[in-house]
Design a protein around this motif. Structure first.
Motif, PDB file in Angstrom:
ATOM      1  N   SER A   1       0.856  -1.180   0.000  1.00  0.00           N
ATOM      2  CA  SER A   1       0.000   0.000   0.000  1.00  0.00           C
ATOM      3  C   SER A   1       0.894   1.232   0.000  1.00  0.00           C
ATOM      4  CB  SER A   1      -0.915   0.015   1.223  1.00  0.00           C
ATOM      5  OG  SER A   1      -0.158   0.228   2.398  1.00  0.00           O
TER       6      SER A   1
ATOM      7  N   GLY B   1      -0.625   6.638  -6.043  1.00  0.00           N
ATOM      8  CA  GLY B   1      -2.017   6.287  -5.873  1.00  0.00           C
ATOM      9  C   GLY B   1      -2.828   6.629  -7.112  1.00  0.00           C
ATOM     10  N   GLN B   2      -4.080   6.942  -6.913  1.00  0.00           N
ATOM     11  CA  GLN B   2      -4.981   7.226  -8.034  1.00  0.00           C
ATOM     12  C   GLN B   2      -4.639   8.571  -8.661  1.00  0.00           C
ATOM     13  OE1 GLN B   2      -6.866   4.784  -8.754  1.00  0.00           O
ATOM     14  NE2 GLN B   2      -8.216   5.549 -10.354  1.00  0.00           N
ATOM     15  N   SER B   3      -4.498   8.594  -9.982  1.00  0.00           N
ATOM     16  CA  SER B   3      -4.177   9.824 -10.708  1.00  0.00           C
ATOM     17  C   SER B   3      -5.269  10.101 -11.732  1.00  0.00           C
ATOM     18  CB  SER B   3      -2.817   9.680 -11.406  1.00  0.00           C
ATOM     19  OG  SER B   3      -2.939   8.803 -12.518  1.00  0.00           O
TER      20      SER B   3
ATOM     21  N   HIS C   1      -5.264   7.561 -14.512  1.00  0.00           N
ATOM     22  CA  HIS C   1      -5.855   6.267 -14.173  1.00  0.00           C
ATOM     23  C   HIS C   1      -7.373   6.374 -14.068  1.00  0.00           C
ATOM     24  CE1 HIS C   1      -1.622   5.583 -12.833  1.00  0.00           C
ATOM     25  NE2 HIS C   1      -1.853   4.430 -13.417  1.00  0.00           N
ATOM     26  N   ASP C   2      -7.872   7.515 -13.625  1.00  0.00           N
ATOM     27  CA  ASP C   2      -9.316   7.734 -13.631  1.00  0.00           C
ATOM     28  C   ASP C   2      -9.872   7.622 -15.042  1.00  0.00           C
ATOM     29  OD1 ASP C   2      -9.694   8.081 -10.928  1.00  0.00           O
ATOM     30  OD2 ASP C   2      -9.491  10.258 -10.998  1.00  0.00           O
TER      31      ASP C   2
ATOM     32  N   ASP D   1      -7.966   0.976 -11.124  1.00  0.00           N
ATOM     33  CA  ASP D   1      -7.865   1.188  -9.689  1.00  0.00           C
ATOM     34  C   ASP D   1      -6.383   1.185  -9.316  1.00  0.00           C
ATOM     35  OD1 ASP D   1      -7.879   1.195  -6.972  1.00  0.00           O
ATOM     36  OD2 ASP D   1      -9.311  -0.442  -6.740  1.00  0.00           O
ATOM     37  N   HIS D   2      -5.851   2.377  -9.061  1.00  0.00           N
ATOM     38  CA  HIS D   2      -4.424   2.552  -8.793  1.00  0.00           C
ATOM     39  C   HIS D   2      -4.209   3.069  -7.366  1.00  0.00           C
ATOM     40  CE1 HIS D   2      -0.273   4.101  -9.720  1.00  0.00           C
ATOM     41  NE2 HIS D   2      -0.280   3.103 -10.571  1.00  0.00           N
ATOM     42  N   ARG D   3      -5.220   2.898  -6.513  1.00  0.00           N
ATOM     43  CA  ARG D   3      -5.167   3.512  -5.185  1.00  0.00           C
ATOM     44  C   ARG D   3      -4.045   2.978  -4.315  1.00  0.00           C
ATOM     45  NH1 ARG D   3     -11.386   2.472  -3.803  1.00  0.00           N
ATOM     46  NH2 ARG D   3     -10.818   0.614  -4.986  1.00  0.00           N
ATOM     47  N   ASN D   4      -3.695   1.712  -4.439  1.00  0.00           N
ATOM     48  CA  ASN D   4      -2.620   1.127  -3.634  1.00  0.00           C
ATOM     49  C   ASN D   4      -1.427   0.746  -4.494  1.00  0.00           C
ATOM     50  OD1 ASN D   4      -3.639   1.151  -0.903  1.00  0.00           O
ATOM     51  ND2 ASN D   4      -5.183  -0.309  -1.612  1.00  0.00           N
TER      52      ASN D   4
ATOM     53  N   SER E   1      -3.099  -3.063 -11.845  1.00  0.00           N
ATOM     54  CA  SER E   1      -4.336  -2.311 -11.625  1.00  0.00           C
ATOM     55  C   SER E   1      -5.532  -3.073 -12.179  1.00  0.00           C
ATOM     56  CB  SER E   1      -4.234  -0.945 -12.301  1.00  0.00           C
ATOM     57  OG  SER E   1      -3.204  -0.178 -11.736  1.00  0.00           O
TER      58      SER E   1
END
Length: 264
Positions: A169, A194-196, A199-200, A205-208, A257
């Motif tokens: 994480s 994390g989320q950029s 990626h949105d 899902d790039h949060r971790n 991701s």
């Protein structure tokens, strides 16, 4: 331009949504394993696989055309910025000689700031396009291969993957940063924490996860991957988005991701 990038991202979403889950090949992890070519596609006659490959190729082709148009735009903006910078210097000199007003200098400075902002924004769009190209290429390759066992290591011409079993994480990033700074005497070049927005747009899902802007085949890339493998931390290293260029190459730290619902 924003609409074009969104349209390409939407096309990539359709491609990724149809991919089978965890479709890679098994390969044993062995420290800094040598780069090897895995077995060829396992479903050559599968019509659905062929359709996905064609869609992925179309995403890459369209995005490369879009990227080329951005490169041409960037040259124009850079030329405008250089010209406006000269105008600012001239007006500042004239102000010192009381020939023009301070307001005229401020107007020129404002125009320079505007065109510089366009340069920076276009550069960000190019980076976003590179991410889309790289992600499409990697998922296209993964779609052809069977699952990768826990601890497995796989290298292709498009990507390198280590399926480490240790959870990762953003809270684990500091120890990676300490390793990189201690080894190379500089901060680790994080390109996505994390989320950029990129990626949105492509629905990942790039949060971790963390993207590091180093080429996996460089000394820094090899050392970073060796450290991650030694710590059992999973990663996917994208070798190139644009053939013959390091543009778009990076190391994604964390599990690959997964697709999420696209945000408007």
């Amino acid at each position: 331009m924003r609409f074009q990038l969104f349209a390409v991202g939407a096309s990539l979403l359709i491609f990724i949504a149809a991919l089978p889950l965890a479709a890679q090949t098994r390969a044993p992890a062995s420290g800094t394993a040598p780069v090897t070519r895995p077995p060829g596609p396992v479903r050559k006659g599968d019509a659905e696989t062929e359709r996905l490959e064609r869609l992925a190729a179309e995403v890459v082709r369209t995005t490369r055309e879009y990227r080329a148009s951005l490169e041409r735009m960037l040259v124009i903006y850079q030329r405008d910025a250089e010209g406006m910078a000269e105008v600012v210097e001239v007006r500042r000199d004239l102000l010192r000689r009381d020939i023009v007003s301070k307001r005229e200098v401020e107007i020129a400075e404002g125009l320079l700031a505007e065109v510089q902002a366009k340069v920076a924004e276009t550069e960000r769009w190019i980076q976003d396009a590179d991410k889309i190209i790289g992600e499409a290429a990697v998922h296209s390759e993964m779609s052809k291969l069977p699952p990768l066992a826990a601890g497995g290591y796989l290298a292709t011409t498009a990507f390198i993957r280590f399926n480490g079993s240790a959870p990762f994480s953003l809270a684990d990033l500091p120890r990676v940063e300490r390793f990189f700074a201690g080894r190379f005497g500089r901060s680790i070049p994080v390109s996505a924490l994390g989320q950029s927005p990129a990626h949105d747009r492509i629905g990942f899902d790039h949060r971790n996860a963390v993207d590091v802007a180093v080429h996996p085949d460089t000394q820094e890339g090899q050392a970073l991957m060796g450290y991650l493998q030694g710590q059992n931390i999973p990663f996917v290293a994208v070798r190139e988005a644009v053939p013959g260029s390091a543009t778009g190459a990076h190391i994604h730290i964390g599990q690959p991701s997964r697709r999420i619902t696209a945000r408007p």
